[in-house]
Design an enzyme around this catalytic site. Structure first.
Site, PDB file in Angstrom:
ATOM      1  CB  CYS A   2      -0.854  -0.016   1.261  1.00 19.00           C
ATOM      2  SG  CYS A   2      -1.760  -1.541   1.485  1.00 19.00           S
ATOM      3  NE  ARG A  27       4.997   2.815  -2.396  1.00 20.79           N
ATOM      4  CZ  ARG A  27       5.819   1.972  -1.792  1.00 20.79           C
ATOM      5  NH1 ARG A  27       5.297   0.914  -1.192  1.00 20.79           N
ATOM      6  NH2 ARG A  27       7.114   2.152  -1.782  1.00 20.79           N
ATOM      7  CD1 TRP A  75      -2.701  -4.675  -4.976  1.00 19.79           C
ATOM      8  CD2 TRP A  75      -1.952  -6.005  -3.369  1.00 19.79           C
ATOM      9  NE1 TRP A  75      -2.613  -5.948  -5.482  1.00 19.79           N
ATOM     10  CE2 TRP A  75      -2.149  -6.787  -4.508  1.00 19.79           C
ATOM     11  CE3 TRP A  75      -1.480  -6.639  -2.212  1.00 19.79           C
ATOM     12  CZ2 TRP A  75      -1.897  -8.152  -4.549  1.00 19.79           C
ATOM     13  CZ3 TRP A  75      -1.234  -8.004  -2.235  1.00 19.79           C
ATOM     14  CH2 TRP A  75      -1.442  -8.738  -3.408  1.00 19.79           C
ATOM     15  CG  ASN A 101       3.197  -0.863   2.631  1.00 15.60           C
ATOM     16  OD1 ASN A 101       2.630  -1.853   2.186  1.00 15.60           O
ATOM     17  ND2 ASN A 101       4.406  -0.495   2.245  1.00 15.60           N
ATOM     18  N   GLY A 102       2.112  -3.272   4.761  1.00 14.16           N
ATOM     19  CA  GLY A 102       2.847  -4.459   5.204  1.00 14.16           C
ATOM     20  C   GLY A 102       1.883  -5.528   5.691  1.00 14.16           C
ATOM     21  CE  LYS A 486       4.843  -6.621 -18.870  1.00 15.97           C
ATOM     22  NZ  LYS A 486       5.913  -7.293 -18.245  1.00 15.97           N
ATOM     23  CD  GLU A 489       2.465  -7.847 -15.552  1.00 15.69           C
ATOM     24  OE1 GLU A 489       2.443  -7.069 -14.594  1.00 15.69           O
ATOM     25  OE2 GLU A 489       3.327  -7.827 -16.438  1.00 15.69           O
ATOM     26  CE  LYS A 605       6.184  -0.100 -12.633  1.00 20.91           C
ATOM     27  NZ  LYS A 605       6.246  -0.944 -13.807  1.00 20.91           N
TER      28      LYS A 605
HETATM   29  C1  AGP Z   1       5.861  -6.770 -14.302  1.00 23.76           C
HETATM   30  O1  AGP Z   1       5.163  -6.175 -15.319  1.00 23.76           O
HETATM   31  C2  AGP Z   1       5.216  -6.669 -12.996  1.00 23.76           C
HETATM   32  N1  AGP Z   1       4.875  -5.379 -12.639  1.00 23.76           N
HETATM   33  C3  AGP Z   1       5.939  -7.427 -11.901  1.00 23.76           C
HETATM   34  O2  AGP Z   1       6.092  -8.755 -12.297  1.00 23.76           O
HETATM   35  C4  AGP Z   1       7.320  -6.863 -11.548  1.00 23.76           C
HETATM   36  O3  AGP Z   1       8.220  -7.120 -12.563  1.00 23.76           O
HETATM   37  C5  AGP Z   1       7.809  -7.535 -10.259  1.00 23.76           C
HETATM   38  O4  AGP Z   1       6.891  -7.232  -9.249  1.00 23.76           O
HETATM   39  C6  AGP Z   1       9.204  -7.068  -9.878  1.00 23.76           C
HETATM   40  O5  AGP Z   1       9.190  -5.706  -9.604  1.00 23.76           O
HETATM   41  P1  AGP Z   1      10.586  -4.907  -9.464  1.00 23.76           P
HETATM   42  O6  AGP Z   1      11.290  -4.989 -10.766  1.00 23.76           O
HETATM   43  O7  AGP Z   1      10.143  -3.518  -9.117  1.00 23.76           O
HETATM   44  O8  AGP Z   1      11.347  -5.555  -8.353  1.00 23.76           O
END
Ligand code: AGP
Length: 610
Positions: A2, A27, A75, A101-102, A486, A489, A605
């Protein structure tokens, strides 16, 4: 994972808190909420969905400008995305408000202790135990500083917590263990937040909190304490290093498409000042401090998650072939719990776009005391992984807003090419050819982007399918995995990525006229091998979309229902060009299916919980 934020100052606290939440929406966007003190009365407003929904809810309220507010964008981990489970959570008398967050791993234990002390819970979240527990100790000690610290010490798991309370209306309380948390220092205000983007709007300087630290922040002052060794912490504020997070989409409909079309600039920025064609050399300033160690290692373990993990798989081929170093790529979430022998000449290479991925941070922590060299390839400046590694290489891809990683992947693979060449100088006969070609790759990438209309047509034609197979060999194998990820997702289509040679060992059973195959078949060295695997697919009436070069097309022309021809490059550079193709294919498929491309369901993200 989050996003959390808090503001105490002279201005209207709601504005900077909402600005922070908008910057933190990458997030998580299941729900959003704020708590604020207006005319000594504390209010909390929460809404399911985006921060924009919360903004409209707040716009309808008559609020006297509060000087203190905290906020959260969620999230969901524990408890579904409802208004009741949205943060802030509070105690029964609504005098203590918490955003978190956590994950609180011992929340059930604490909940039953509090329930037996007649505390009533309204939500299904782990977080709700925190305001009740603080209240429990406040009733005991009558002192909020002591109550907050005692409660925090009871918590197990990962947390960044921000609390405000009627009992101390000029203070914001914050504490961190594993989840990122910063203090933002402004002219006439102070803020706390999950990262620099949360506090940037109203702060000039920033302090990064470390694990086991809590802070009490007021308009003009702040104090930090390590609640493990009970010592005060005196840390120098730093200048805020922040790329323009409020990047706009420009004329693009989505951040994802904009970030895909940045590929030429992304490659250029990641190699800028690092390649010298006159002297045929590679310069990686960020690794020079550990060059001697790196040149004496006998093994590299690459740690990453998701798309970064697939970049690592490309890196494995590059480092083994060009630098002649044995490499193993491991999922960070698995590495953390593996019991494998780690020789002292093993180097750990962590790859992460956000630099905040909890699984990768935890994996790096596992080897913290083993004295192994830890280096990083990171995109986000000042992030936790950038600060916890011994040395590293920034990707310089700029802020990546769309949840599906695109340009960061291309930058990561470009940097892995640089590291392989830097360590492989004098070892590989391919060195000069690869160095020269890497320098012109930005131009070549433009030619691939010009294929977008063709790729869109094909994507629209196949967007009705609910299953897809992606195939590739060697450098194209990780691209098959990345292509499938991709598509999953952002279009929510079930997609599998496989090494082409593996098909006959099982996945071929899936193939029929309703299960199309996206085949990467541009490798000069292996296209005939891949072609024979496509024969097997064709024999089961499978439809095939092929990605080839002029030279390799001939082997699969008759097998292809659709064909995308990309420019000829060395096999080692195919992943960079094919990344653009699979990213565009996924984008246009999702566009045809009308999904939320930049903020796909159930994802975020930066994954800051294990
Ligand atoms: C990829 O499109 C995703 N957002 C996800 O798999 C991402 O690559 C993964 O969470 C790793 O994130 P990071 O590169 O910020 O560590």
């Amino acid at each position: 994972m989050c996003g959390i934020v808090g503001y105490v100052g002279r201005g209207n606290a709601i504005k900077p808190v909402l600005a922070g939440l908008n910057n933190l929406e990458y997030r998580g966007y299941d729900s959003a909420g704020v708590a604020f003190c207006s005319d000594t009365v504390f209010h909390s407003v929460k809404q399911v969905g985006r921060v924009s929904a919360l903004e409209s809810e707040l716009a309808g309220l008559a609020i006297t400008k509060p000087n203190l507010a905290i906020g959260h964008t969620r999230w969901a981990t524990h408890g579904s995305p409802t208004k009741l489970n949205a943060h802030p959570h509070y105690n029964g008398s609504r005098t203590i408000f918490v955003v978190h967050n956590g994950i609180i791993e011992n929340h059930e234990e604490i909940r039953s202790m509090l329930e037996s002390a007649n505390y009533h819970f309204v939500s299904k979240t782990d977080t709700e135990v925190i305001p009740h527990l603080i209240d429990y100790f406040y009733q005991k000690f009558g002192n909020m500083d002591k109550a907050f610290e005692t409660a925090v010490k009871e918590l197990k798991g990962a947390y960044a917590i921000v609390m405000s309370t009627k009992h101390e209306p000029t203070k914001i309380y914050a504490a961190r263990l594993s989840s990122p948390l910063v203090i933002g220092l402004g002219k006439d205000s102070n803020m706390v937040g999950s990262d620099a983007s949360a506090v940037a709007d109203s702060s000039e300087q920033i302090i990064y909190l470390d694990d086991y630290e809590l802070a009490i922040v007021e308009r003009k002052t702040y104090k930090i304490k390590n609640f493990k060794d009970k010592k005060a912490v005196d840390r120098q504020p730093e200048e805020i290093v922040l790329e323009d997070v409020a990047a706009s989409k420009g004329d693009y409909e989505h951040f994802m498409l904009k970030e895909i079309f940045e590929a030429p600039k992304t490659i250029q920025n990641s190699i800028l000042g690092r390649i010298n064609l006159d002297t045929n050399t590679v310069k990686l300033g960020g690794l020079e401090s550990v060059e001697n160690n790196l040149r004496n290692i006998d093994r590299i373990i690459i740690l990453a998650c998701g798309t970064s993990y697939y970049a690592g798989l490309v890196g494995e081929y590059l480092l083994e072939e060009i630098a002649q170093i044995p490499v193993e790529v491991q999922l960070a979430s698995e590495f953390k719990y593996r019991k494998e022998p780690l020789g002292k000449n093993t180097a750990i290479l962590a790859i992460s776009q956000s630099g905040e991925t909890a699984d990768t941070i935890a994996a790096l922590k596992k080897v913290e005391d083993l004295g192994l060299l830890r280096i990083g390839i990171v995109n986000a400046p000042g992030s936790t992984i950038a600060r916890m590694t011994d040395a590293g290489v920034y990707c310089h891809a700029g802020p990546e807003i769309s949840v599906a990683s695109t340009k960061a992947f291309i930058a990561q693979v470009s940097v892995l090419n640089l590291i392989a060449l830097w360590l492989g100088q004098g070892k590989s006969s391919l060195y000069k050819e690869l160095l020269t070609n890497l320098a012109v790759l930005p131009k070549t990438a433009e030619k691939v982007l010009a294929l977008a209309p063709t790729i869109q047509q094909i994507a629209e034609k196949y967007a009705h399918h609910s299953d897809f197979m992606f195939l590739g060999r060697q450098y194209e194998f990780p691209m098959a995995l990345e292509g499938a990820l991709k598509l999953k997702e952002i279009s929510y289509i079930h997609a599998e990525g496989y090494a082409a040679g593996e098909m006959k060992h099982g996945p071929l059973a899936l193939i029929d006229e309703n299960f199309p195959t996206f085949a990467l078949c541009a490798s000069k060295n292996l296209y005939e091998k891949t072609a024979s695997n496509l024969q097997e697919v064709k024999a089961r009436s499978g439809k095939i979309i092929t990605v080839t070069t002029k030279e390799t097309t001939k082997a699969v022309k008759n097998l292809s229902n659709e064909n995308i021809v990309i420019p000829e490059v060395p096999d080692q550079h195919l992943p960079i060009l094919e990344a653009i193709v699979v990213q565009l294919f996924a984008y246009y498929t999702a566009l045809a299916r009308g999904t939320d491309i930049d903020k796909p369901r159930n994802l975020a993200k930066s994954v800051t919980v294990e």
